[in-house]
Design a protein around this motif. Structure first.
Motif, PDB file in Angstrom:
ATOM      1  N   MET A  64       0.840  -1.184   0.000  1.00 31.74           N
ATOM      2  CA  MET A  64       0.000   0.000   0.000  1.00 31.74           C
ATOM      3  C   MET A  64       0.887   1.250   0.000  1.00 31.74           C
ATOM      4  O   MET A  64       1.902   1.296   0.691  1.00 31.74           O
ATOM      5  N   VAL A  65       0.451   2.234  -0.774  1.00 30.61           N
ATOM      6  CA  VAL A  65       1.140   3.523  -0.818  1.00 30.61           C
ATOM      7  C   VAL A  65       0.114   4.619  -0.585  1.00 30.61           C
ATOM      8  O   VAL A  65      -1.084   4.418  -0.777  1.00 30.61           O
ATOM      9  N   ARG A  66       0.597   5.771  -0.189  1.00 29.05           N
ATOM     10  CA  ARG A  66      -0.296   6.914  -0.011  1.00 29.05           C
ATOM     11  C   ARG A  66      -0.391   7.676  -1.326  1.00 29.05           C
ATOM     12  O   ARG A  66       0.612   7.931  -1.972  1.00 29.05           O
ATOM     13  N   MET A  67      -1.630   8.033  -1.683  1.00 34.10           N
ATOM     14  CA  MET A  67      -1.883   8.785  -2.912  1.00 34.10           C
ATOM     15  C   MET A  67      -2.716  10.004  -2.561  1.00 34.10           C
ATOM     16  O   MET A  67      -3.821   9.879  -2.021  1.00 34.10           O
ATOM     17  N   PHE A  68      -2.176  11.190  -2.844  1.00 34.48           N
ATOM     18  CA  PHE A  68      -2.882  12.455  -2.647  1.00 34.48           C
ATOM     19  C   PHE A  68      -3.562  12.798  -3.951  1.00 34.48           C
ATOM     20  O   PHE A  68      -2.932  12.820  -5.009  1.00 34.48           O
ATOM     21  N   VAL A  69      -4.883  13.051  -3.881  1.00 38.41           N
ATOM     22  CA  VAL A  69      -5.633  13.452  -5.074  1.00 38.41           C
ATOM     23  C   VAL A  69      -6.279  14.807  -4.817  1.00 38.41           C
ATOM     24  O   VAL A  69      -6.655  15.130  -3.681  1.00 38.41           O
TER      25      VAL A  69
ATOM     26  N   PRO B 166      -7.384  19.441 -12.756  1.00 39.99           N
ATOM     27  CA  PRO B 166      -6.340  20.338 -12.274  1.00 39.99           C
ATOM     28  C   PRO B 166      -4.975  19.650 -12.260  1.00 39.99           C
ATOM     29  O   PRO B 166      -4.878  18.432 -12.454  1.00 39.99           O
ATOM     30  N   GLY B 167      -3.946  20.436 -11.995  1.00 38.99           N
ATOM     31  CA  GLY B 167      -2.605  19.883 -11.847  1.00 38.99           C
ATOM     32  C   GLY B 167      -1.753  20.725 -10.929  1.00 38.99           C
ATOM     33  O   GLY B 167      -1.866  21.948 -10.912  1.00 38.99           O
ATOM     34  N   LEU B 168      -0.909  20.053 -10.158  1.00 38.64           N
ATOM     35  CA  LEU B 168       0.048  20.713  -9.268  1.00 38.64           C
ATOM     36  C   LEU B 168       1.338  21.019 -10.022  1.00 38.64           C
ATOM     37  O   LEU B 168       1.793  20.210 -10.829  1.00 38.64           O
ATOM     38  N   GLU B 169       1.923  22.160  -9.697  1.00 31.38           N
ATOM     39  CA  GLU B 169       3.242  22.513 -10.227  1.00 31.38           C
ATOM     40  C   GLU B 169       4.136  22.856  -9.042  1.00 31.38           C
ATOM     41  O   GLU B 169       3.832  23.798  -8.298  1.00 31.38           O
ATOM     42  N   PRO B 170       5.230  22.133  -8.832  1.00 31.94           N
ATOM     43  CA  PRO B 170       6.141  22.502  -7.751  1.00 31.94           C
ATOM     44  C   PRO B 170       6.857  23.813  -8.091  1.00 31.94           C
ATOM     45  O   PRO B 170       7.284  24.009  -9.231  1.00 31.94           O
ATOM     46  N   VAL B 171       6.942  24.716  -7.106  1.00 32.50           N
ATOM     47  CA  VAL B 171       7.594  26.013  -7.310  1.00 32.50           C
ATOM     48  C   VAL B 171       8.442  26.341  -6.089  1.00 32.50           C
ATOM     49  O   VAL B 171       8.219  25.824  -4.993  1.00 32.50           O
TER      50      VAL B 171
ATOM     51  N   GLU C 249       1.781  13.712 -14.665  1.00 27.26           N
ATOM     52  CA  GLU C 249       2.664  12.574 -14.436  1.00 27.26           C
ATOM     53  C   GLU C 249       2.709  12.271 -12.946  1.00 27.26           C
ATOM     54  O   GLU C 249       2.461  13.149 -12.118  1.00 27.26           O
ATOM     55  N   LEU C 250       3.029  11.040 -12.608  1.00 23.96           N
ATOM     56  CA  LEU C 250       3.121  10.617 -11.220  1.00 23.96           C
ATOM     57  C   LEU C 250       4.399  11.168 -10.608  1.00 23.96           C
ATOM     58  O   LEU C 250       5.459  11.141 -11.236  1.00 23.96           O
ATOM     59  N   ALA C 251       4.294  11.677  -9.375  1.00 15.41           N
ATOM     60  CA  ALA C 251       5.443  12.259  -8.684  1.00 15.41           C
ATOM     61  C   ALA C 251       5.268  12.063  -7.181  1.00 15.41           C
ATOM     62  O   ALA C 251       4.202  11.669  -6.711  1.00 15.41           O
ATOM     63  N   VAL C 252       6.307  12.346  -6.447  1.00 20.05           N
ATOM     64  CA  VAL C 252       6.246  12.396  -4.988  1.00 20.05           C
ATOM     65  C   VAL C 252       6.155  13.865  -4.598  1.00 20.05           C
ATOM     66  O   VAL C 252       6.953  14.684  -5.057  1.00 20.05           O
ATOM     67  N   ILE C 253       5.151  14.190  -3.777  1.00 19.84           N
ATOM     68  CA  ILE C 253       4.978  15.568  -3.326  1.00 19.84           C
ATOM     69  C   ILE C 253       5.170  15.640  -1.818  1.00 19.84           C
ATOM     70  O   ILE C 253       5.195  14.617  -1.129  1.00 19.84           O
ATOM     71  N   GLU C 254       5.267  16.869  -1.310  1.00 22.80           N
ATOM     72  CA  GLU C 254       5.350  17.101   0.129  1.00 22.80           C
ATOM     73  C   GLU C 254       3.995  17.582   0.631  1.00 22.80           C
ATOM     74  O   GLU C 254       3.395  18.486   0.054  1.00 22.80           O
ATOM     75  N   LEU C 255       3.528  16.967   1.710  1.00 24.80           N
ATOM     76  CA  LEU C 255       2.285  17.389   2.343  1.00 24.80           C
ATOM     77  C   LEU C 255       2.564  18.423   3.419  1.00 24.80           C
ATOM     78  O   LEU C 255       3.725  18.629   3.826  1.00 24.80           O
TER      79      LEU C 255
ATOM     80  N   SER D   7       3.968  11.923  -0.278  1.00 32.03           N
ATOM     81  CA  SER D   7       2.899  11.125  -0.851  1.00 32.03           C
ATOM     82  C   SER D   7       3.071  11.109  -2.362  1.00 32.03           C
ATOM     83  O   SER D   7       3.602  12.054  -2.949  1.00 32.03           O
ATOM     84  N   LEU D   8       2.565  10.052  -2.983  1.00 30.18           N
ATOM     85  CA  LEU D   8       2.446  10.074  -4.423  1.00 30.18           C
ATOM     86  C   LEU D   8       1.313  11.024  -4.798  1.00 30.18           C
ATOM     87  O   LEU D   8       0.367  11.209  -4.034  1.00 30.18           O
ATOM     88  N   SER D   9       1.416  11.623  -5.952  1.00 31.95           N
ATOM     89  CA  SER D   9       0.372  12.496  -6.478  1.00 31.95           C
ATOM     90  C   SER D   9       0.652  12.714  -7.955  1.00 31.95           C
ATOM     91  O   SER D   9       1.746  12.413  -8.441  1.00 31.95           O
ATOM     92  N   MET D  10      -0.323  13.240  -8.651  1.00 30.03           N
ATOM     93  CA  MET D  10      -0.115  13.628 -10.041  1.00 30.03           C
ATOM     94  C   MET D  10       0.343  15.082 -10.058  1.00 30.03           C
ATOM     95  O   MET D  10      -0.112  15.889  -9.243  1.00 30.03           O
ATOM     96  N   ARG D  11       1.243  15.408 -10.970  1.00 27.39           N
ATOM     97  CA  ARG D  11       1.678  16.792 -11.135  1.00 27.39           C
ATOM     98  C   ARG D  11       1.750  17.122 -12.615  1.00 27.39           C
ATOM     99  O   ARG D  11       1.803  16.234 -13.467  1.00 27.39           O
ATOM    100  N   VAL D  12       1.763  18.402 -12.902  1.00 23.93           N
ATOM    101  CA  VAL D  12       1.790  18.887 -14.286  1.00 23.93           C
ATOM    102  C   VAL D  12       3.153  18.599 -14.919  1.00 23.93           C
ATOM    103  O   VAL D  12       4.191  18.847 -14.306  1.00 23.93           O
ATOM    104  N   ARG D  13       3.126  18.104 -16.131  1.00 23.96           N
ATOM    105  CA  ARG D  13       4.363  18.002 -16.910  1.00 23.96           C
ATOM    106  C   ARG D  13       4.760  19.431 -17.297  1.00 23.96           C
ATOM    107  O   ARG D  13       3.917  20.230 -17.698  1.00 23.96           O
TER     108      ARG D  13
END
Length: 126
Positions: A1-6, A45-50, A82-88, A94-100
């Motif tokens: 099992m993995v954590r997935m943030f949606v 929607p999509g997340l973009e790390p900045v 795309e699938l990525a690891v993000i910071e909560l 957590s795994l999450s989808m982010r913008v290419r």
């Protein structure tokens, strides 16, 4: 099992939530304030790390198997993500989808405190 943030259509009530109906819901969650949040044609929607001007994006956290992730959820995700690891917000990952990076053209930034659902509510006629 993995954590997935949606944070979009995979959340409860969304058009691609079905793969998560058997996953274990871990609760509402927020990203660390390191992301910008974008709407693509008001379809998803999509997340973009900045490094600056980010905020804590709300969403839902699930415990999901690799099989469900690989076979049921990821095939439904749009090609702009795309699938990525993000910071909560609590500092965990957590795994999450982010913008290419190459997919941002034409996207509209979301800054609604209720995230995707709040953004969509403001776009509804009437």
């Amino acid at each position: 099992m993995v954590r997935m943030f949606v944070n979009g259509q995979a959340m409860s009530g969304g058009s691609i939530h079905a793969p998560l109906t058997d996953a274990r819901f871990l609760g509402r969650a927020w990203t660390a304030p390191r992301y910008r949040f974008w709407s693509f044609r008001d379809e998803f929607p999509g997340l973009e790390p900045v490094s600056t001007d980010g905020w804590s994006v709300p969403g839902e956290l699930y415990a999901v198997s690799y099989a469900v992730l690989r076979e049921r959820l990821l095939p439904l995700e749009p090609p702009e993500l795309e699938l990525a690891v993000i910071e909560l917000a609590d500092g965990s990952g957590s795994l999450s989808m982010r913008v290419r990076a190459e997919a941002l053209a034409g996207a509209v930034e979301i800054r609604h405190p209720d995230g995707w659902h709040g953004h969509l509510a403001t776009r509804q006629p009437g």
